[in-house]
Motif scaffolding. Structure first.
Motif, PDB file in Angstrom:
ATOM      1  N   ASN A 102     -61.517  46.500  50.543  1.00 56.64           N
ATOM      2  CA  ASN A 102     -60.291  47.095  51.068  1.00 56.64           C
ATOM      3  C   ASN A 102     -59.123  46.802  50.155  1.00 56.64           C
ATOM      4  O   ASN A 102     -58.970  45.695  49.649  1.00 56.64           O
ATOM      5  CB  ASN A 102     -59.993  46.538  52.464  1.00 56.64           C
ATOM      6  N   GLU A 103     -58.274  47.795  49.967  1.00 57.53           N
ATOM      7  CA  GLU A 103     -57.093  47.614  49.127  1.00 57.53           C
ATOM      8  C   GLU A 103     -56.137  46.660  49.803  1.00 57.53           C
ATOM      9  O   GLU A 103     -55.865  46.759  50.993  1.00 57.53           O
ATOM     10  CB  GLU A 103     -56.401  48.950  48.904  1.00 57.53           C
ATOM     11  N   GLN A 104     -55.609  45.728  49.034  1.00 57.69           N
ATOM     12  CA  GLN A 104     -54.550  44.849  49.496  1.00 57.69           C
ATOM     13  C   GLN A 104     -53.224  45.451  49.053  1.00 57.69           C
ATOM     14  O   GLN A 104     -53.029  45.740  47.874  1.00 57.69           O
ATOM     15  CB  GLN A 104     -54.739  43.441  48.927  1.00 57.69           C
ATOM     16  N   PHE A 105     -52.321  45.624  49.997  1.00 55.56           N
ATOM     17  CA  PHE A 105     -50.993  46.165  49.735  1.00 55.56           C
ATOM     18  C   PHE A 105     -50.027  44.986  49.630  1.00 55.56           C
ATOM     19  O   PHE A 105     -49.926  44.185  50.558  1.00 55.56           O
ATOM     20  CB  PHE A 105     -50.566  47.110  50.860  1.00 55.56           C
TER      21      PHE A 105
END
Lengths: 115, 116
Positions: A102-105
């Motif tokens: 999952n992309e970390q923002f």
């Protein structure tokens, strides 16, 4: 807001003082991360929350550092007895769920200066 | 300890030149791979990621990266850079494990300057 927010943007304190840094993740994101970035270095992992619990705190450098996320949303990173070596940019990130893909923002960071 | 190495800390190129930034990670099992970019005055944002499947990954703004498992590498490429690509580029890795600890390990970054 749409992104991760962090307050304050800058914090100047004296050696030995206590500081709190706040992170507001993206709404609905269950995973929250804290990183520290020193000058000329990449971000360094500190701690990761899944919901309210710290799932991995292996990156905290010592027991002066502590973080909480009591309601599974906002998180506070707390540093006791600050030292000059704690000066860095503290970054917060959130992701929709756990899972390394999952992309970390990332938020804009809090620049901490310990005099 | 698991680590990520970026070979070039400072790169200066002219517009329209081709770009390749190197990234290697230490052995440690199955990985997720990322490139993040930080434009001047802005915060980190994701360029691209590799989780599984096709090892050639395409990201935003014409960037791509290739995962070569045998070389523990994930190099970033762009065939023709623009002045607006001036930024700090970070390679990051998370190692999958049963516990699912997902904190990223970052390289030291590459400061890319594109001269007009």
């Amino acid at each position: 807001g749409a992104g991760v927010s962090q307050t304050p943007s800058n914090k100047v304190t004296e050696k030995g003082k206590y500081v709190e840094l706040r992170c507001d993740p993206i709404s609905g994101h269950t995973a929250l991360y804290w990183y520290r970035q020193s000058l000329g270095q990449g971000p360094e992992f500190l701690i990761y929350f899944q919901g309210t619990g710290a799932a991995d705190d292996s990156g905290l450098p010592n027991d002066r550092f502590f973080a909480v996320r009591p309601e599974g949303s906002v998180s506070t990173l707390k540093i006791q007895r600050t030292e000059r070596g704690d000066s860095a940019v503290y970054l917060c990130a959130s992701s929709v769920d756990r899972g390394g893909g999952n992309e970390q923002f990332f938020g804009p960071g809090t620049r901490l200066t310990v005099l | 300890a698991q680590s990520v190495s970026q070979h070039n800390h400072h790169v200066i190129l002219s517009e329209a030149a081709s770009l390749e930034l190197g990234c290697n990670y230490s052995y440690g099992g199955t990985v997720n791979l990322f490139w993040y970019v930080q434009y001047p005055g802005q915060h980190l944002q994701l360029l691209l990621k590799y989780f599984s499947g096709d090892p050639l990954v395409k990201g935003i703004k014409g960037f791509e990266a290739e995962f070569i498992k045998s070389k523990f590498s994930f190099n970033l490429r762009k065939p023709s850079v623009q002045w607006s690509d001036t930024a700090e580029y970070f390679c990051a890795v998370s190692w999958r494990s049963g516990g699912g600890a997902d904190g990223l390990t970052f390289g030291k970054g590459t400061h890319l300057i594109i001269q007009p």
